[in-house]
Design an enzyme around this catalytic site. Sequence first.
Site, short mmCIF file in Angstrom:
data_model
loop_
_atom_site.label_atom_id
_atom_site.label_comp_id
_atom_site.label_asym_id
_atom_site.label_seq_id
_atom_site.Cartn_x
_atom_site.Cartn_y
_atom_site.Cartn_z
N HIS A 3 -7.74 -4.83 10.25
CA HIS A 3 -7.45 -4.50 8.84
C HIS A 3 -6.19 -5.21 8.34
O HIS A 3 -5.30 -5.53 9.12
CB HIS A 3 -7.40 -2.99 8.60
CG HIS A 3 -6.18 -2.31 9.12
ND1 HIS A 3 -6.14 -0.96 9.40
CD2 HIS A 3 -4.94 -2.75 9.42
CE1 HIS A 3 -4.94 -0.61 9.82
NE2 HIS A 3 -4.20 -1.68 9.84
N GLU A 56 -9.71 -1.44 5.47
CA GLU A 56 -10.32 -1.24 6.78
C GLU A 56 -11.64 -2.04 6.85
O GLU A 56 -12.15 -2.49 5.82
CB GLU A 56 -10.61 0.26 6.99
CG GLU A 56 -9.38 1.16 6.94
CD GLU A 56 -8.47 1.04 8.16
OE1 GLU A 56 -8.71 0.19 9.03
OE2 GLU A 56 -7.49 1.81 8.22
N ASN A 72 -8.12 -3.18 14.50
CA ASN A 72 -9.50 -3.39 14.04
C ASN A 72 -9.59 -4.54 13.02
O ASN A 72 -10.61 -4.71 12.38
CB ASN A 72 -10.06 -2.10 13.42
CG ASN A 72 -9.24 -1.64 12.22
OD1 ASN A 72 -8.32 -2.31 11.78
ND2 ASN A 72 -9.58 -0.47 11.69
N ASP A 103 0.83 -1.21 0.00
CA ASP A 103 0.00 0.00 0.00
C ASP A 103 0.86 1.26 0.00
O ASP A 103 2.08 1.18 0.09
CB ASP A 103 -0.99 0.00 1.19
CG ASP A 103 -0.34 -0.44 2.49
OD1 ASP A 103 0.89 -0.31 2.62
OD2 ASP A 103 -1.07 -0.91 3.38
P1 PGA Z 1 1.88 -2.28 12.94
O1 PGA Z 1 0.71 -2.04 11.91
O2 PGA Z 1 2.72 -3.39 12.39
O3 PGA Z 1 2.63 -0.98 12.98
O4 PGA Z 1 1.24 -2.65 14.24
C1 PGA Z 1 0.02 -3.11 11.38
C2 PGA Z 1 -1.15 -2.61 10.55
O5 PGA Z 1 -1.77 -1.62 10.94
O6 PGA Z 1 -1.43 -3.24 9.53
#
Ligand code: PGA
Length: 266
Positions: free
Chosen positions: A138, A143, A136, A67
């Site tokens: 995602h 999302e 959450n 992304d």
């Molecule tokens: P993080 O993020 O590895 O910084 O916890 C993961 C995500 O939000 O996909």
Amino acid sequence: MEVIIKKDYSEICEEAVNVIHRSWHKKRNLVLGLATGKTPLGVYEGLIRLYSERKMDFSDVSAFSLDEYLGLPEDHPQSFAFYMQHNFFRHINIPRDNIFRLDALPGDIETHCREYEKKIQSAGGIDIQILGIGKNGHIGFNEPSSSLSSRTRVKTLTQETIEANAHFFRDREDIPRYCLTMGIGTIMESRKILLLASGKEKAEAIRQSIEGSITASIPASILQLHPQAKFIIDAEAASQLTQRKYYEWVYDHKDKVDAFLANKKK
Ligand code: PGA
């Protein structure tokens, strides 16, 4: 789907690195899908270590970014292009032409997304997709409520994500509100998926993803349908799983099952 529970963060990274290293031994032109965020950093460090010890070579490896924020120039320290370059690519010998990124400033967004998907196909598809997971549920920037068959496209960031990013930007005006992300359908076409999670704050999302219903409200729950998805998680992230003992038992007996099957073939 396989659930691999390890003691801590360094062990989950080691497990993921081993999977990638073994796959590379079988296929030198491995196609990787790479995520940003805190969680995969240890995986990139492990791969860089293998490269510096001459145990792994990236000259035939390709990489696709999962992304990107829309609107940030690629040299902006918060862009995903910068993250990947800074934390991984500049430390290994992956050819520049083998690095594929979503463009933060594309001319025509729809065309760019369609072409990105085509490039994945032309590379033969993604062999291993690395994922983190949001609190959450995602994956990528998909999302909750993202279509479970979505393709690469623009997404509007949640207010939660925008707020979480706020401290990285001096000017509130500069905080990205939109992004490009591989879709859930795109991710699901990867041959193997490694989702890593560490820490208590991921425990609820992990429980819902592994033991809950498959639902667009928890995008990572779709991985239950993927035959080669591995949730590689530490003890804290696993702390709310009700079937934890079973997952550990299966993992501990994996070598014995493999040996048994190999014997049968003889
Ligand atoms: P993080 O993020 O590895 O910084 O916890 C993961 C995500 O939000 O996909």
